[in-house]
Design an enzyme around this catalytic site. Structure first.
Site, PDB file in Angstrom:
ATOM      1  CE  LYS A  66     -91.970  24.625  29.951  1.00 42.30           C
ATOM      2  NZ  LYS A  66     -92.864  24.636  31.817  1.00 42.30           N
ATOM      3  CE1 TYR A 217     -96.627  35.957  39.841  1.00 38.58           C
ATOM      4  CE2 TYR A 217     -95.601  36.290  37.206  1.00 38.58           C
ATOM      5  CZ  TYR A 217     -95.994  36.826  38.752  1.00 38.58           C
ATOM      6  OH  TYR A 217     -95.855  37.420  39.290  1.00 38.58           O
TER       7      TYR A 217
END
Ligand code: ATR
Length: 273
Positions: A66, A217
């Site tokens: 990122k 998640y």
């Protein structure tokens, strides 16, 4: 020619992004293909250029690329610049645009999907890495009464809050300094649960009626969520909604159509216990 998109990362096998974007494309009648690209750790910019040359229109970017995604962009949107990282790239005629939808997606998931407005709340963010850095400004924009960043390495918490400039609602500390303060919303933005670890948080951090939110998640009842449950918290959530909401923002940015997220969130929800 069918437009191509992909998620790029290392590792990437676990990514749900192809499933999510394929569902979005079907629901919105968009003609596109969406792949996974496993990129060598030292080959990010070459992989992006290859994908673009092969007809790629945009990329989702995940760990550990990122920061590099922001660095190779010719134009960065505010959220990406402020987070110091990009999670979405879009190829345009004169270069590469970078965005970061993670913080916005967290806020959308909390406010819309979990009916947990942030305005007026006391918020505790665990961690001071990229995930928390991206969440800070979008959370503050919602008007919390107070927002505390707590981190194992205190200097990193100080640095991320310091980047906000003058912000009287925001504070930082180490876990031992939290004392008896209680919070209405506690968000785990650490990577602890990826390793089955528990941040050294006391059970007293949760105010009555609090929401405990795990950004990771699909790990079920993580040590953080288990702590919250033992502390009597009944509102527990993981990051499935955040994952799907950031994908919907990216889809909209690329295609100009915002898909409905609820059916995809339902399809991907893993029970918490
Ligand atoms: P990301 O970009 O996903 O946020 P990162 O930059 O590596 O990843 O940051 C991980 C965060 O999780 C850090 O804040 C880290 O704390 P340190 O800064 O002290 O390293 C935090 N973290 C990881 N494991 C942890 C654990 N077992 N307990 C508490 N915090 C932990």
């Amino acid at each position: 020619m069918t437009d191509r998109y992909a998620v790029i990362g290392n590792p990437i096998a676990q990514s749900k992004s192809p499933f999510i974007h394929t569902m979005f494309a079907r629901a919105c009648g968009q003609d596109l293909v969406y792949d996974k690209l496993e990129c060598p750790l030292d080959g990010f910019s070459a992989a992006v250029e290859d994908f673009r040359a092969a007809g790629g229109r945009g990329l989702n970017v995940t760990a550990p690329f990122k920061l590099q995604a922001l660095a190779i962009a010719t134009r960065a949107q505010d959220a990406a610049r402020q987070a110091g990282a990009a999670n979405t790239l879009r190829f345009v005629d004169d270069g590469i645009e970078a965005e970061n939808f993670d913080g916005l997606a967290l806020v959308r998931d909390l406010v819309h999907n979990h009916a947990c407005p942030i305005a007026g709340k006391r918020v505790l963010l665990l961690g001071a890495g990229g995930a928390v850095r991206g969440a800070l400004r979008p959370m503050l924009a919602e008007g919390p009464a107070r927002l505390v960043v707590v981190n194992r390495t205190i200097d990193k918490a100080r640095a991320v809050v310091g980047e906000l400039g003058h912000e009287p609602r925001a504070a930082w500390c180490g876990y031992a300094e939290l004392g008896d303060e209680r919070f209405d919303l506690v968000v785990d933005g650490t990577s602890a649960s990826l390793h089955g670890e528990l941040p050294p948080l006391g059970a007293s951090a949760f105010a009555p009626g609090a929401l405990a939110y795990e950004m990771v998640y699909g790990k079920g009842l993580t040590p953080f969520l288990a702590l919250a449950r033992r502390a009597g918290v009944v509102r527990l959530a993981d990051g499935v909604g955040m994952l799907v909401e950031q994908a919907a923002e990216a889809f909209n940015w690329w295609r100009g159509v915002r898909p409905r997220t609820q059916p995809v969130i339902e399809a991907l929800t893993v029970p918490l216990d």
